[in-house]
Design a protein around this motif. Structure first.
Motif, PDB file in Angstrom:
ATOM      1  N   PHE A  52     -27.463   6.379  -5.134  1.00 35.19           N
ATOM      2  CA  PHE A  52     -26.939   7.389  -4.219  1.00 35.19           C
ATOM      3  C   PHE A  52     -26.239   8.495  -5.012  1.00 35.19           C
ATOM      4  O   PHE A  52     -25.564   8.237  -6.004  1.00 35.19           O
ATOM      5  CB  PHE A  52     -25.925   6.763  -3.256  1.00 35.19           C
ATOM      6  N   LYS A  53     -26.363   9.712  -4.528  1.00 35.28           N
ATOM      7  CA  LYS A  53     -25.662  10.827  -5.167  1.00 35.28           C
ATOM      8  C   LYS A  53     -24.314  11.095  -4.510  1.00 35.28           C
ATOM      9  O   LYS A  53     -23.385  11.594  -5.144  1.00 35.28           O
ATOM     10  CB  LYS A  53     -26.524  12.090  -5.116  1.00 35.28           C
ATOM     11  N   LYS A  54     -24.192  10.755  -3.203  1.00 34.14           N
ATOM     12  CA  LYS A  54     -22.942  11.027  -2.498  1.00 34.14           C
ATOM     13  C   LYS A  54     -22.733   9.992  -1.398  1.00 34.14           C
ATOM     14  O   LYS A  54     -23.641   9.709  -0.615  1.00 34.14           O
ATOM     15  CB  LYS A  54     -22.953  12.431  -1.906  1.00 34.14           C
ATOM     16  N   ILE A  55     -21.505   9.453  -1.347  1.00 32.84           N
ATOM     17  CA  ILE A  55     -21.148   8.450  -0.341  1.00 32.84           C
ATOM     18  C   ILE A  55     -19.913   8.913   0.418  1.00 32.84           C
ATOM     19  O   ILE A  55     -18.932   9.370  -0.184  1.00 32.84           O
ATOM     20  CB  ILE A  55     -20.857   7.080  -1.003  1.00 32.84           C
ATOM     21  N   LEU A  56     -19.955   8.797   1.740  1.00 29.61           N
ATOM     22  CA  LEU A  56     -18.788   9.054   2.582  1.00 29.61           C
ATOM     23  C   LEU A  56     -18.075   7.734   2.841  1.00 29.61           C
ATOM     24  O   LEU A  56     -18.722   6.711   3.125  1.00 29.61           O
ATOM     25  CB  LEU A  56     -19.206   9.704   3.894  1.00 29.61           C
ATOM     26  N   ILE A  57     -16.750   7.732   2.745  1.00 27.37           N
ATOM     27  CA  ILE A  57     -15.961   6.532   3.007  1.00 27.37           C
ATOM     28  C   ILE A  57     -15.321   6.665   4.381  1.00 27.37           C
ATOM     29  O   ILE A  57     -14.454   7.512   4.598  1.00 27.37           O
ATOM     30  CB  ILE A  57     -14.885   6.299   1.933  1.00 27.37           C
ATOM     31  N   ALA A  58     -15.762   5.851   5.315  1.00 26.41           N
ATOM     32  CA  ALA A  58     -15.290   5.928   6.706  1.00 26.41           C
ATOM     33  C   ALA A  58     -14.071   5.043   6.886  1.00 26.41           C
ATOM     34  O   ALA A  58     -14.065   4.101   7.690  1.00 26.41           O
ATOM     35  CB  ALA A  58     -16.409   5.529   7.663  1.00 26.41           C
ATOM     36  N   ASN A  59     -13.022   5.356   6.142  1.00 29.28           N
ATOM     37  CA  ASN A  59     -11.807   4.546   6.204  1.00 29.28           C
ATOM     38  C   ASN A  59     -10.660   5.340   5.601  1.00 29.28           C
ATOM     39  O   ASN A  59     -10.822   6.514   5.258  1.00 29.28           O
ATOM     40  CB  ASN A  59     -12.000   3.212   5.475  1.00 29.28           C
ATOM     41  N   ARG A  60      -9.536   4.700   5.431  1.00 34.95           N
ATOM     42  CA  ARG A  60      -8.322   5.354   4.949  1.00 34.95           C
ATOM     43  C   ARG A  60      -7.581   4.427   3.975  1.00 34.95           C
ATOM     44  O   ARG A  60      -8.008   3.314   3.727  1.00 34.95           O
ATOM     45  CB  ARG A  60      -7.387   5.702   6.122  1.00 34.95           C
ATOM     46  N   GLY A  61      -6.479   4.914   3.449  1.00 30.25           N
ATOM     47  CA  GLY A  61      -5.574   4.064   2.695  1.00 30.25           C
ATOM     48  C   GLY A  61      -6.145   3.513   1.408  1.00 30.25           C
ATOM     49  O   GLY A  61      -7.039   4.089   0.785  1.00 30.25           O
ATOM     50  N   GLU A  62      -5.641   2.336   1.031  1.00 25.14           N
ATOM     51  CA  GLU A  62      -5.987   1.782  -0.279  1.00 25.14           C
ATOM     52  C   GLU A  62      -7.462   1.420  -0.407  1.00 25.14           C
ATOM     53  O   GLU A  62      -8.034   1.548  -1.489  1.00 25.14           O
ATOM     54  CB  GLU A  62      -5.099   0.573  -0.607  1.00 25.14           C
ATOM     55  N   ILE A  63      -8.108   0.983   0.682  1.00 24.94           N
ATOM     56  CA  ILE A  63      -9.517   0.601   0.556  1.00 24.94           C
ATOM     57  C   ILE A  63     -10.384   1.830   0.346  1.00 24.94           C
ATOM     58  O   ILE A  63     -11.367   1.787  -0.411  1.00 24.94           O
ATOM     59  CB  ILE A  63      -9.992  -0.236   1.768  1.00 24.94           C
ATOM     60  N   ALA A  64     -10.033   2.955   0.972  1.00 19.09           N
ATOM     61  CA  ALA A  64     -10.795   4.184   0.733  1.00 19.09           C
ATOM     62  C   ALA A  64     -10.668   4.604  -0.726  1.00 19.09           C
ATOM     63  O   ALA A  64     -11.656   4.991  -1.373  1.00 19.09           O
ATOM     64  CB  ALA A  64     -10.303   5.298   1.656  1.00 19.09           C
ATOM     65  N   LEU A  65      -9.461   4.523  -1.258  1.00 14.50           N
ATOM     66  CA  LEU A  65      -9.234   4.869  -2.659  1.00 14.50           C
ATOM     67  C   LEU A  65      -9.947   3.886  -3.584  1.00 14.50           C
ATOM     68  O   LEU A  65     -10.496   4.278  -4.620  1.00 14.50           O
ATOM     69  CB  LEU A  65      -7.731   4.872  -2.939  1.00 14.50           C
ATOM     70  N   VAL A  67     -16.951  11.527  -0.360  1.00 11.05           N
ATOM     71  CA  VAL A  67     -16.421  12.318   0.751  1.00 11.05           C
ATOM     72  C   VAL A  67     -15.395  11.461   1.476  1.00 11.05           C
ATOM     73  O   VAL A  67     -15.697  10.337   1.896  1.00 11.05           O
ATOM     74  CB  VAL A  67     -17.522  12.743   1.736  1.00 11.05           C
ATOM     75  N   ALA A  68     -14.182  11.974   1.605  1.00  6.34           N
ATOM     76  CA  ALA A  68     -13.150  11.292   2.378  1.00  6.34           C
ATOM     77  C   ALA A  68     -13.107  11.889   3.781  1.00  6.34           C
ATOM     78  O   ALA A  68     -13.307  13.095   3.958  1.00  6.34           O
ATOM     79  CB  ALA A  68     -11.789  11.456   1.713  1.00  6.34           C
TER      80      ALA A  68
END
Length: 449
Positions: free
Chosen positions: A2-15, A29-30
């Motif tokens: 993959f070239k780009k992934i969006l993280i559909a979450n927040r906080g420490e797991i997104a990081l 992408v956040a």
């Protein structure tokens, strides 16, 4: 890849996901609510899209807004993290419809394991031990009472779509069954939009031991050992460790084989966790399967030298998992650091962090999105950090955790750090002698030690 992934979450797991993506050369992408505009996952992602106001239902649970964010940023895949939409079969299906890869199992896999009574039926068919109980959901009171009598009290009533202790009632006496049955169904309907419940024999004083599994689309499924998650308060995990103090190699092999069989019932793809209850005789019973990454995944990573997020991404792209034997080294412990005040019944402690010093040293890891000056919002889960330590054995890991907790300074809000420090000194904890009721029945926190 993959070239780009969006993280559909927040906080420490997104990081956490962003960090692995960067190491893999993948753009990120956040997405964020207005309350999270200053969170670290927003700062460290390559791109960020605001998806709504603070309330989860208006932001992190808005599927159409997340899909739109992926479309406008040309993200090829979405990582859901844990919580929010991570186990939402409809979200997985909509991602498929928009040609966006959901980094997790298929909608059918999520549905099969998401309904606990259906999952239990799968387990019985594949020879996985299950707790005695009803064959499926029960809505008729008379039939429910008859099943409870046949199983033998105490019994537990559980919401089929439940989690976190909601829609769950323990019944010790037949005279209390109707009241608990009605309240469990009402709470389940309010919390999950599904009032269906099922009944099981209540296993008294069990251990909660779970097995981490991984599967790829080529039909290979393996496990990475166990985590002991018995230390819970109101059915919420407080601390986790790997390996479990009670699991010997023979039991690990039996539970691991059962977990792999459980995943095979749906040809599982991705990272998942099969949760078991273990009784005083070391007999174990399937409880549920979580079709996502777990909060406590770092302890498995520390003892197996794995990167479970990387595994998830590679499997989602279609790459095969490496076929190699399980090797567990040393011991790892994770303490969840929550913005709560243990002196006043763990009431939430939102607000501005005025000082924030992370512990360091050998084999100390902190997963967090917080920092000095960060304002902890009141809208989400109270966890602000995970402190993870590793050592050659359990007692050394406990000593290292104590030292790290003493170094961890958070001011401006109340946290559970002092609670964990006292727990590390409890004689029964040091001996590894505890169960899922230990924190509520045996461990007493002293705010003025």
């Amino acid at each position: 890849m993959f070239k780009k992934i969006l993280i559909a979450n927040r906080g420490e797991i997104a990081l956490r996901v962003i960090r692995t993506c960067k190491e893999m050369g993948i753009k990120t992408v956040a997405v964020y609510s207005t309350a999270d505009a200053n969170s670290l996952h927003v700062r460290f992602a390559d791109e960020a899209v605001c998806i709504g106001p603070p309330a989860s239902r208006d932001s992190y649970l808005k599927i159409q807004r997340i899909i739109a964010a992926a479309a406008i940023t040309n993200a090829e895949a979405i990582h859901p993290g844990y919580g929010f939409l991570a186990e939402n079969a409809e979200f997985s299906r909509i991602c498929e419809e928009h040609n966006i890869k959901f980094i997790g199992p298929s909608p059918d896999m999520i549905s099969a394991m998401g309904d606990k009574s259906t999952a239990k039926a799968h387990m019985i068919n594949y020879g996985v031990p299950v707790v005695p109980g009803s064959d499926g959901n029960i809505s008729d009171l008379k039939r429910a009472e008859a099943i409870a009598k046949d199983i033998g009290y105490p019994v537990i009533i559980k919401a089929t779509a439940g989690g976190g202790g909601r829609g769950m009632r323990i019944v010790q006496d037949p005279a209390d069954f109707k009241r608990n049955f009605d309240s469990a169904r009402q709470e389940a309907g309010s919390a999950f939009g599904n009032p269906e419940v099922y009944i099981e024999k209540f296993i008294e004083n069990p251990r909660h031991v779970e097995i981490q599994v991984l599967g790829d689309r080529h039909g290979y499924i393996t496990h990475l050992g166990e985590r002991d998650c018995s230390l819970q308060r109101r059915h919420q995990k407080i601390m986790e460790e790997s390996p479990s103090p009670i699991v010997e190699p023979w039991l690990r092999e039996k539970m691991g084989d059962a977990a792999v069989r459980a995943a095979e019932t749906v040809n599982y793809e991705g990272a998942g966790t099969v949760e078991f209850l273990v009784d005083k005789n070391l007999d174990f019973y399937f409880m549920e399967m979580n079709t996502r990454i777990q909060v406590e995944h770092p302890v498995t990573e520390e003892v197996t030298n794995a990167d479970l997020i990387k595994n998830q991404i590679e499997v989602a792209f279609g790459e095969p998992l490496a076929h190699k034997p399980l090797k567990m080294r040393g011991h790892s412990i994770e303490c969840r650091i929550n913005a709560e005040d243990p002196e006043f019944n763990f009431r939430p402690s939102a607000g501005k962090i005025t000082a924030f010093h992370l512990p360091g040293g050998h084999s100390v890891r902190v997963d967090t999105h917080a920092y000095s000056g960060y304002v902890v919002p009141p809208f989400y889960d109270s966890m602000i950090a995970k402190l993870i330590v590793s050592a050659p054995d359990r007692l050394q890991a406990i000593a290292r955790m104590k030292r790290a907790l003493e170094e961890f300074v958070i001011e401006g809000i109340k946290t559970t750090i002092p609670y964990h420090l006292q727990l590390m000194d409890h004689p029964a904890f040091l001996r590894g002698e505890f169960n899922t009721h230990f924190l509520e029945k045996e461990f007493k926190y002293n705010p003025n030690p």
